[in-house]
Design a protein around this motif. Sequence first.
Motif, PDB file in Angstrom:
ATOM      1  N   LEU A 164       0.823  -1.204   0.000  1.00  0.00           N
ATOM      2  CA  LEU A 164       0.000   0.000   0.000  1.00  0.00           C
ATOM      3  C   LEU A 164       0.860   1.257   0.000  1.00  0.00           C
ATOM      4  CD1 LEU A 164      -2.584  -1.099   2.715  1.00  0.00           C
ATOM      5  CD2 LEU A 164      -3.009  -0.944   0.256  1.00  0.00           C
ATOM      6  N   THR A 165       0.301   2.343  -0.515  1.00  0.00           N
ATOM      7  CA  THR A 165       0.976   3.635  -0.497  1.00  0.00           C
ATOM      8  C   THR A 165      -0.045   4.744  -0.279  1.00  0.00           C
ATOM      9  OG1 THR A 165       2.344   5.197  -1.754  1.00  0.00           O
ATOM     10  CG2 THR A 165       0.826   3.843  -3.017  1.00  0.00           C
ATOM     11  N   ASP A 166       0.410   5.842   0.327  1.00  0.00           N
ATOM     12  CA  ASP A 166      -0.488   6.986   0.521  1.00  0.00           C
ATOM     13  C   ASP A 166      -0.395   7.992  -0.611  1.00  0.00           C
ATOM     14  OD1 ASP A 166       1.927   8.261   0.982  1.00  0.00           O
ATOM     15  OD2 ASP A 166       1.621   8.500   3.133  1.00  0.00           O
ATOM     16  N   THR A 167       0.303   7.664  -1.698  1.00  0.00           N
ATOM     17  CA  THR A 167       0.462   8.585  -2.830  1.00  0.00           C
ATOM     18  C   THR A 167      -0.709   8.444  -3.803  1.00  0.00           C
ATOM     19  OG1 THR A 167       1.886   6.975  -3.963  1.00  0.00           O
ATOM     20  CG2 THR A 167       2.969   8.654  -2.619  1.00  0.00           C
ATOM     21  N   ILE A 168      -1.903   8.675  -3.273  1.00  0.00           N
ATOM     22  CA  ILE A 168      -3.124   8.594  -4.074  1.00  0.00           C
ATOM     23  C   ILE A 168      -4.060   9.724  -3.658  1.00  0.00           C
ATOM     24  CG2 ILE A 168      -3.005   6.076  -4.352  1.00  0.00           C
ATOM     25  CD1 ILE A 168      -5.128   5.882  -2.109  1.00  0.00           C
ATOM     26  N   THR A 169      -5.015  10.026  -4.506  1.00  0.00           N
ATOM     27  CA  THR A 169      -6.044  10.990  -4.155  1.00  0.00           C
ATOM     28  C   THR A 169      -7.167  10.271  -3.417  1.00  0.00           C
ATOM     29  OG1 THR A 169      -7.342  10.681  -6.179  1.00  0.00           O
ATOM     30  CG2 THR A 169      -5.538  12.289  -6.256  1.00  0.00           C
ATOM     31  N   GLY A 170      -8.090  11.047  -2.854  1.00  0.00           N
ATOM     32  CA  GLY A 170      -9.277  10.481  -2.240  1.00  0.00           C
ATOM     33  C   GLY A 170     -10.437  10.471  -3.212  1.00  0.00           C
ATOM     34  N   THR A 171     -11.644  10.318  -2.669  1.00  0.00           N
ATOM     35  CA  THR A 171     -12.847  10.245  -3.503  1.00  0.00           C
ATOM     36  C   THR A 171     -13.805  11.407  -3.261  1.00  0.00           C
ATOM     37  OG1 THR A 171     -14.035   8.879  -1.875  1.00  0.00           O
ATOM     38  CG2 THR A 171     -12.685   7.724  -3.507  1.00  0.00           C
ATOM     39  N   ASP A 172     -13.408  12.352  -2.428  1.00  0.00           N
ATOM     40  CA  ASP A 172     -14.274  13.463  -2.026  1.00  0.00           C
ATOM     41  C   ASP A 172     -14.279  14.565  -3.085  1.00  0.00           C
ATOM     42  OD1 ASP A 172     -15.726  15.381  -0.694  1.00  0.00           O
ATOM     43  OD2 ASP A 172     -14.224  15.769   0.846  1.00  0.00           O
ATOM     44  N   PRO A 173     -15.448  14.958  -3.631  1.00  0.00           N
ATOM     45  CA  PRO A 173     -15.493  16.049  -4.608  1.00  0.00           C
ATOM     46  C   PRO A 173     -15.343  17.439  -3.981  1.00  0.00           C
ATOM     47  CG  PRO A 173     -17.701  15.268  -4.169  1.00  0.00           C
ATOM     48  CD  PRO A 173     -16.771  14.338  -3.432  1.00  0.00           C
ATOM     49  N   LEU A 174     -15.365  17.521  -2.647  1.00  0.00           N
ATOM     50  CA  LEU A 174     -15.144  18.748  -1.870  1.00  0.00           C
ATOM     51  C   LEU A 174     -16.344  19.692  -1.839  1.00  0.00           C
ATOM     52  CD1 LEU A 174     -11.440  19.595  -2.805  1.00  0.00           C
ATOM     53  CD2 LEU A 174     -12.304  18.230  -0.885  1.00  0.00           C
ATOM     54  N   ALA A 184      -7.034   8.274  -7.764  1.00  0.00           N
ATOM     55  CA  ALA A 184      -5.987   8.290  -8.793  1.00  0.00           C
ATOM     56  C   ALA A 184      -4.618   8.408  -8.129  1.00  0.00           C
ATOM     57  CB  ALA A 184      -6.206   9.454  -9.758  1.00  0.00           C
ATOM     58  N   PRO A 185      -3.582   7.887  -8.784  1.00  0.00           N
ATOM     59  CA  PRO A 185      -2.225   7.998  -8.222  1.00  0.00           C
ATOM     60  C   PRO A 185      -1.721   9.433  -8.277  1.00  0.00           C
ATOM     61  CG  PRO A 185      -2.345   6.255  -9.899  1.00  0.00           C
ATOM     62  CD  PRO A 185      -3.597   7.069 -10.004  1.00  0.00           C
ATOM     63  N   THR A 186      -0.930   9.805  -7.288  1.00  0.00           N
ATOM     64  CA  THR A 186      -0.193  11.070  -7.355  1.00  0.00           C
ATOM     65  C   THR A 186       1.267  10.827  -7.716  1.00  0.00           C
ATOM     66  OG1 THR A 186       0.250  10.987  -4.968  1.00  0.00           O
ATOM     67  CG2 THR A 186      -1.711  12.205  -5.685  1.00  0.00           C
ATOM     68  N   GLU A 187       1.666   9.566  -7.743  1.00  0.00           N
ATOM     69  CA  GLU A 187       2.983   9.156  -8.239  1.00  0.00           C
ATOM     70  C   GLU A 187       2.793   7.943  -9.139  1.00  0.00           C
ATOM     71  OE1 GLU A 187       5.711   8.423  -5.073  1.00  0.00           O
ATOM     72  OE2 GLU A 187       5.687  10.504  -4.349  1.00  0.00           O
ATOM     73  N   ASP A 188       3.595   7.855 -10.181  1.00  0.00           N
ATOM     74  CA  ASP A 188       3.443   6.772 -11.158  1.00  0.00           C
ATOM     75  C   ASP A 188       4.225   5.541 -10.696  1.00  0.00           C
ATOM     76  OD1 ASP A 188       2.822   5.295 -13.357  1.00  0.00           O
ATOM     77  OD2 ASP A 188       4.236   6.293 -14.708  1.00  0.00           O
ATOM     78  N   LYS A 190       3.720   1.195  -9.308  1.00  0.00           N
ATOM     79  CA  LYS A 190       2.803   0.048  -9.291  1.00  0.00           C
ATOM     80  C   LYS A 190       2.038  -0.023  -7.970  1.00  0.00           C
ATOM     81  CE  LYS A 190       6.292  -3.329  -7.755  1.00  0.00           C
ATOM     82  NZ  LYS A 190       6.965  -4.613  -8.079  1.00  0.00           N
ATOM     83  N   GLU A 191       2.684   0.441  -6.879  1.00  0.00           N
ATOM     84  CA  GLU A 191       2.000   0.459  -5.582  1.00  0.00           C
ATOM     85  C   GLU A 191       0.803   1.410  -5.617  1.00  0.00           C
ATOM     86  OE1 GLU A 191       6.122  -0.934  -4.976  1.00  0.00           O
ATOM     87  OE2 GLU A 191       5.275   0.857  -5.917  1.00  0.00           O
ATOM     88  N   ALA A 192       0.999   2.568  -6.237  1.00  0.00           N
ATOM     89  CA  ALA A 192      -0.095   3.536  -6.324  1.00  0.00           C
ATOM     90  C   ALA A 192      -1.224   3.012  -7.204  1.00  0.00           C
ATOM     91  CB  ALA A 192       0.424   4.870  -6.838  1.00  0.00           C
ATOM     92  N   GLN A 193      -0.873   2.356  -8.303  1.00  0.00           N
ATOM     93  CA  GLN A 193      -1.897   1.795  -9.186  1.00  0.00           C
ATOM     94  C   GLN A 193      -2.708   0.728  -8.465  1.00  0.00           C
ATOM     95  OE1 GLN A 193      -2.672   2.805 -12.191  1.00  0.00           O
ATOM     96  NE2 GLN A 193      -0.948   4.135 -12.722  1.00  0.00           N
ATOM     97  N   MET A 194      -2.007  -0.143  -7.725  1.00  0.00           N
ATOM     98  CA  MET A 194      -2.702  -1.199  -6.981  1.00  0.00           C
ATOM     99  C   MET A 194      -3.591  -0.619  -5.892  1.00  0.00           C
ATOM    100  SD  MET A 194      -2.796  -3.035  -3.921  1.00  0.00           S
ATOM    101  CE  MET A 194      -1.203  -2.869  -3.128  1.00  0.00           C
TER     102      MET A 194
END
Length: 426
Positions: A164-174, A184-188, A190-194
Motif C-alpha cells: 500500500l501507499t499513501d500517494t493517491i487521491t481520495g474520492t471526495d469532490p469537496l 488516482a495515483p499522485t505518483e506513477d 505500481k503500488e499507487a496503481q494497486m
Amino acid sequence: MVARQKLLLVLIDGLGDVAIPKLDYQTPLQAANTPWLDKLAAGGKNGLMDSVEPGLACGSDTAHMSILGYNPRKYYRGRGAFETMGAGLEMIPGDIAFKSNFAYLDKQSGIVISRRADRHFEGLGPTLCDALDGVKLPSFPEHTVAVKYATEHRCGVRVRGPGLTDTITGTDPLKDNLPLVKCAPTEDTKEAQMTCKLIHELSEVFYQVLSKHPINDERKKIGKNPANCILLRGCGSCIDIPSIEKLHGFKSFLIAPTCIIAGLGMSAGMDILPVEGATGDYFTNFEAKGNAAVTHLKGTIYDFGFLHIKAVDDAGHDRNIDYKIKFLEKIDKMMGDIIRQLNEDSGENEYTIVITSDHSTPVLYGDHSCEPVPFCISRPKYAIDPSLGKGDRVTRYEEVDAARGCLGRFCGSQLMSIAKLYMANN
C-alpha cells in the motif's frame, strides 16, 4: 526557589474572520462580548499569526503541525492517519488511512448530493461503522479494513496489507452536487496503481453495505438522506516525528475531542486526556474542558497543556454568525474561570497563556481562508491586573487590534519559540 514555568496553549479552531456588513462591518470576534480575552490582551503581547505561511488557506492538521514546531512540508503524510488514530485505531508502518465522511450519493448519476449526510450523526455513526468494520475485499484477500466512528458525520478508515501507499487521491469532490471522485495515483508507481484499484473496490463495497442497512431504509421512509456513501479523504500514513518533550523540553497533554487533532497529538507523544462532556461540537462542555486543563497543569506531571476548542470553526463552516458570536462568548467565560483558577494557585508554578487559532473560517465563506489570526501571550496575573504586565498598545483581543501589537505578523512555526522566550523573560 525559582518557579516552575508552565504553558497553556488555548487554540480556538477557525477563530479568525472578515468584516461582515450585518455586524456593521465588524468581525464576529469584534462584535462578541469577550472581557476576559480583552484583559489577557491588555496585559500581554499581541500580534497576527499565519499558521503555516502568508496567503495559505491551510487545514487544521498542517496548521497544528506548524504551530507545534513540525514543518508540514517535511513531515505531512495526509490527515487520514491522524483522524484514524484519534478515533482509536492503531496505525503501524505500511498502513494507510482516511479521514472519511458519511455522505449521500445518487448512485445512478454518480453525484454526491450531500457530502455530510447529517451533521448530527452521533446516534447513527457507531452502528453504521460497526457494519462496515472488517468488510472483505474479494479482489484483495490479503488486506484488512477497519472502520471506527469519530465525531459528527466522520469516521476513520484504515487499510492494512502488503504494497500500500499513501500517494493517491481520495474520492471526495469537496462540494455538494458534484461527481464522486475516482481515486488516482499522485505518483506513477505500481503500488499507487494497486492501491487505487483497492480503494475503488472498497468504496463500492461500502456503498453496497450502507445502501442495504436498516438505518438507511428508515431514513428514506421519513424523508431524510440515506448515509449510503463513505467519502475517503486525505489518505495518509503514520509519521515519525520527535516528541514534544524531545523538541521543546515539555511534558505535555492535549484536550481535543476532535479525532484529527487527537491523532496528531498522539504522533507527537502528547498524553490525550478524555474529558466527560467534551464532544468537539456545538454541545461540548466548555467548563469541563477548562477545569480539566487547569487541574492537570497545576499538577506535578505536565509543563505544557494544549486545549483545543472546535465549535467556533463549525459555526464558520455553517455560515452561522450568531453561533460564532455565541460560542466566542462561551469561550470567554471559560477563559475567565481558567485565569482565576491559575491565578489563585499558591504553589511554585508560574503560568503563561497563549490564545490563538489555527486558521480563519469566515462565516461569509463557509470555509478556511488565508487571513491571519489574532495571537496573544500573557499571564493570568496580568489578566487580573493588566498594569502588572509589560503589554503593548492592544486593549482588545480581536483581529484589527492584534495587528497593532508588538509581535507584528509572524508564522506559526515561531509560536513555541515566542512562548519559551516570553516564559523566560516576563
